[in-house]
Design an enzyme around this catalytic site. Structure first.
Site, PDB file in Angstrom:
ATOM      1  N   HIS A 162       0.858  -1.189   0.000  1.00 20.83           N
ATOM      2  CA  HIS A 162       0.000   0.000   0.000  1.00 20.83           C
ATOM      3  C   HIS A 162       0.897   1.244   0.000  1.00 20.83           C
ATOM      4  O   HIS A 162       2.039   1.183   0.455  1.00 20.83           O
ATOM      5  CB  HIS A 162      -0.905   0.011   1.241  1.00 20.83           C
ATOM      6  CG  HIS A 162      -2.012  -1.006   1.197  1.00 20.83           C
ATOM      7  ND1 HIS A 162      -3.000  -1.077   2.151  1.00 20.83           N
ATOM      8  CD2 HIS A 162      -2.270  -1.985   0.294  1.00 20.83           C
ATOM      9  CE1 HIS A 162      -3.835  -2.057   1.839  1.00 20.83           C
ATOM     10  NE2 HIS A 162      -3.416  -2.636   0.727  1.00 20.83           N
ATOM     11  N   GLU A 214       1.107   3.793   1.872  1.00 23.07           N
ATOM     12  CA  GLU A 214       1.672   4.170   3.177  1.00 23.07           C
ATOM     13  C   GLU A 214       2.892   3.313   3.522  1.00 23.07           C
ATOM     14  O   GLU A 214       3.893   3.817   4.029  1.00 23.07           O
ATOM     15  CB  GLU A 214       0.625   3.987   4.297  1.00 23.07           C
ATOM     16  CG  GLU A 214      -0.613   4.831   4.147  1.00 23.07           C
ATOM     17  CD  GLU A 214      -1.735   4.105   3.399  1.00 23.07           C
ATOM     18  OE1 GLU A 214      -1.467   3.453   2.376  1.00 23.07           O
ATOM     19  OE2 GLU A 214      -2.881   4.204   3.850  1.00 23.07           O
TER      20      GLU A 214
END
Ligand SMILES: [Zn+2]
Length: 158
Positions: free
Chosen positions: A58, A60
């Site tokens: 992801h 992040e």
């Protein structure tokens, strides 16, 4: 919050949105993120799960890894993360472990968001680090961030 701070937040979110567009170009779910310290971007990244065959890739996680490597420290004290969509439970957990100071997200993820929506991991009293959370408002470009992802899924369904 001062005018300057508002301008800075939307500036950094704009950079995260640019990253999200890069994800879209390679047919990944368009989520982008930047890590900011002392008012400077130290890492940028976007969702790469398909490209890397990695369910943890992801936006992040991608930026946390880059920022930690850059600072040569697994703790990202005093760092802020701007991300276009509210982090999921995996990312919220990783952001807590990284000791991120503040999360600023664009659009809410009502189904899976783990800051305010479905779960509240990022500022849970049960964990020994709590992250300040801002997001889901127009001043954090919530509309642009939501539109990008909605249009992505709409086009995909067609
Ligand atoms: Zn996530």
């Amino acid at each position: 919050m001062t005018d300057k701070q508002i301008k800075d937040d939307s500036y950094f979110m704009r950079q995260a949105l640019k990253e999200a567009c890069k994800a879209q170009e390679i047919m990944e779910v368009p989520v982008g993120a930047v890590v900011v310290r002392d008012n400077r971007i130290i890492a940028k990244g976007f969702n790469k799960c398909i490209a890397l065959s990695d369910p943890t890739a992801h936006a992040e996680i991608v930026v946390l890894r880059k920022a930690a490597k850059k600072l040569n420290n697994y703790r990202l004290n005093d760092c802020l993360v701007y991300v276009t969509i509210e982090p999921c439970s995996m990312c919220a957990g990783a952001l807590v472990n990284a000791r991120i100071k503040r999360i600023i997200f664009g659009a809410f993820d009502l189904k899976a968001g783990a800051c305010k929506s479905a779960f509240k991991i990022a500022n849970s009293k049960k964990l020994n680090h709590k992250i300040e959370i801002l997001g889901g408002k127009e001043k954090y470009l919530s509309i642009e961030c939501a539109m990008l992802i909605q249009n992505f899924f709409k086009t995909k369904r067609q």
